[in-house]
Write a protein that holds these residues in place. Structure first.
Motif, short mmCIF file in Angstrom:
data_model
loop_
_atom_site.label_atom_id
_atom_site.label_comp_id
_atom_site.label_asym_id
_atom_site.label_seq_id
_atom_site.Cartn_x
_atom_site.Cartn_y
_atom_site.Cartn_z
N UNK A 186 0.82 -1.21 0.00
CA UNK A 186 0.00 0.00 0.00
C UNK A 186 0.86 1.26 0.00
N UNK A 187 2.16 1.08 0.24
CA UNK A 187 3.12 2.20 0.19
C UNK A 187 4.51 1.59 0.08
N UNK A 188 5.32 2.01 -0.89
CA UNK A 188 6.63 1.38 -1.08
C UNK A 188 7.74 1.94 -0.18
N UNK A 204 7.49 -4.33 0.77
CA UNK A 204 7.60 -3.60 -0.50
C UNK A 204 8.73 -4.25 -1.29
N UNK A 205 9.02 -3.72 -2.46
CA UNK A 205 10.07 -4.29 -3.28
C UNK A 205 11.38 -3.52 -3.21
N UNK A 206 12.17 -3.62 -4.28
CA UNK A 206 13.50 -3.00 -4.38
C UNK A 206 13.75 -2.66 -5.84
N UNK A 207 14.11 -1.40 -6.12
CA UNK A 207 14.33 -0.97 -7.51
C UNK A 207 15.49 -1.71 -8.16
N UNK A 208 16.54 -1.94 -7.41
CA UNK A 208 17.68 -2.74 -7.85
C UNK A 208 18.30 -2.22 -9.15
N UNK A 209 18.38 -0.89 -9.23
CA UNK A 209 19.03 -0.26 -10.38
C UNK A 209 18.11 0.09 -11.52
N UNK A 210 16.88 -0.42 -11.51
CA UNK A 210 15.94 -0.08 -12.58
C UNK A 210 15.63 1.41 -12.55
N UNK A 211 15.51 2.02 -13.71
CA UNK A 211 15.24 3.46 -13.90
C UNK A 211 16.34 4.32 -13.24
N UNK A 212 17.51 3.70 -12.93
CA UNK A 212 18.62 4.43 -12.33
C UNK A 212 18.52 4.61 -10.84
#
Length: 476
Positions: free
Chosen positions: A48-50, A285-293
């Protein structure tokens, strides 16, 4: 569905696609894979919120962040409104927690009978500096990324202790006559991006796939995402070596987490509890892991806002994959439904996961929002079976067709043929809330929090707390 014990396992910052059962070609998560094989996996589950504290407060209360006012990592859950843990305890169920809760602490009653080695926010107030959203001091994540690799950390040690606590708890409660609930919280694979050497070495850097839109020439051009990159000093991009090394460490930490879960599930089996215990695994929540910088969470792209969700146990379909969108707000009725508790509130937005899993895939819209670190204004997400719509206060909206564009690389918000969908989504959003009014409420609450903490200068001197310390560890 009949009543059973409930083992609720929550990890921190687990990218939905970083596990074997979600189709990752490299990451080794044999125990989560086996859990999914003997149960049901949700393909479209969302936080519901990252970011940690609001997500966990929402999960506890079964309400959206804007309904409860726990906006960011300095607004921790303090026991109001009542949680599903409160309701289970009040109805005579044994409901205990082990590990990271990220609540207020400070002798607040969060609703559990026992909190075993809980990890709460620093000093009951958390990262107050994150409340400063107008001209804030930017943060530099490069030191953290530079340290990524093999080694040891207090988080790895803490999760190992939480595993031992859980094994002991299950042995102690194996003969309970009434259904129980154990809320087991691991902190991995949350940064630091440090994995035990044997797990790190399972992922040679040359084999690591590069993330979506990771290089500056492929970045999406959107003001909100640009601001995240500036805020965390990612504007110049990251080297391929850094991306691969950090990702290898994250993969290794995820495999370490899976090992801990495997030990707990083995203890469940050894105690003779597997056949009368339903298990729910998910993450906050998740983790960007470098996506979109970007490294970290924060965004409403799937890598940060989506979560893994797996259920198994009595009366749960075996080997099933559910495409109906679900949300962490569904965990409140899920917990009550599992043990056979009586629901109290009838105005909660969630539905029991067990019931959704037993039904055919259906049209459903889930909601997420963000008012925290690295953002100037609020952002709101609606996600149905096909589309994701993101409304950014004071910035252009985004629209993605997740059936034809699951990686969210093609923003349809400015296309003429999707104008009606965009308008309909905004109407649907405004039936949930007034985005500008809620944005103002969040800012007002955050300014009040800063004032209560002694003002901007005092908050600045106290510093930022990106990673909450484990029990007994000094806050850095």
């Amino acid at each position: 569905m009949g009543e059973s014990n409930f083992l609720f396992i929550l990890s921190d910052q687990h990218h939905r696609k970083v596990s074997g059962c979600y189709g990752h070609p490299l990451v080794q998560t044999p125990h989560l894979d086996m859990l999914a094989a003997r149960g049901t996996r949700f393909e479209n589950a969302y936080a519901t919120c990252p970011i940690c504290v609001p997500s966990r407060a929402s999960l506890a209360t079964g309400r959206f962040v804007h309904q409860i006012g726990y906006w960011d990592n300095s607004h921790p859950y303090d026991g109001t409104p009542p949680s599903w843990h409160h309701l289970l305890r009040e109805q005579g169920f044994q409901c205990d927690s082990i590990g990271k809760l990220h609540f207020k602490g400070q002798n607040c009653d969060h609703g559990f009978r026992n909190e075993i080695e809980p990890l709460h926010v620093v000093d009951g107030s958390g990262d107050v500096l994150g409340c400063l959203r107008s001209d804030p001091p930017f943060r530099n994540k490069h030191d953290e990324l530079g340290r990524a690799g093999p080694g040891d950390s207090t988080y790895l040690q803490y999760d190992n202790r939480c595993t031992k606590h859980a094994v002991d708890w299950l042995a102690h409660h194996k003969n309970d006559q009434k259904p129980w609930c154990l809320f087991l919280n691991f902190v991995c694979p949350h940064p630091p991006y440090i994995a035990p050497s044997e797990f790190y070495e399972q992922y040679p850097r040359a084999s690591i796939p590069l993330p979506l839109q990771w290089s500056p020439d492929t970045w999406p051009n959107h003001p909100t995402i640009d601001y995240f990159r500036r805020f965390f000093d990612f504007s110049k991009g990251l080297s391929e070596e850094t991306v691969r090394r950090v990702t290898a460490a994250y993969y290794g930490t995820t495999t370490y987490l899976d090992q801990q879960i495997g030990k707990v599930l083995a203890a469940l089996d050894k105690s003779g509890l597997t056949d009368n215990t339903r298990v729910l695994y998910t993450s906050d929540h998740g983790e960007c892991l470098g996506a979109r910088g970007i490294f970290g969470k924060f965004t409403l792209y799937d890598e940060a806002a989506a979560v893994p969700m797996i259920i198994a146990g009595p009366e749960v379909s075996v080997g099933k994959v559910v495409n109906t969108p679900v949300s962490l707000v569904d965990c409140f009725p899920t917990a009550l439904d599992c043990v056979g508790a009586e629901p109290i509130a009838d105005d909660l937005p969630g539905n029991s996961i067990w019931q959704i899993a037993q039904s055919n895939d259906q049209e459903r819209t889930v909601f997420s929002e963000y008012h925290a670190l690295g953002s100037e204004h609020g952002s709101y997400m609606l996600r149905n079976s096909r589309y994701k719509y993101i409304y950014h206060v004071n910035e252009p909206p985004q629209l993605f067709d997740l059936v034809n564009d699951p990686n969210e690389c093609n923003d349809l918000a400015e296309t003429l043929e999707h104008r009606n969908q965009l308008q309909n989504f905004e109407i649907e959003l405004r039936e949930i809330l007034d985005p500008e009014m809620v944005n103002g409420e969040a800012h007002a609450s955050q300014k009040k929090k800063i004032k209560t903490a002694g003002g901007i200068e005092a908050v600045g001197q106290r510093g930022a707390f990106d990673h909450s310390p484990t029990p007994g560890e000094k806050a850095a």
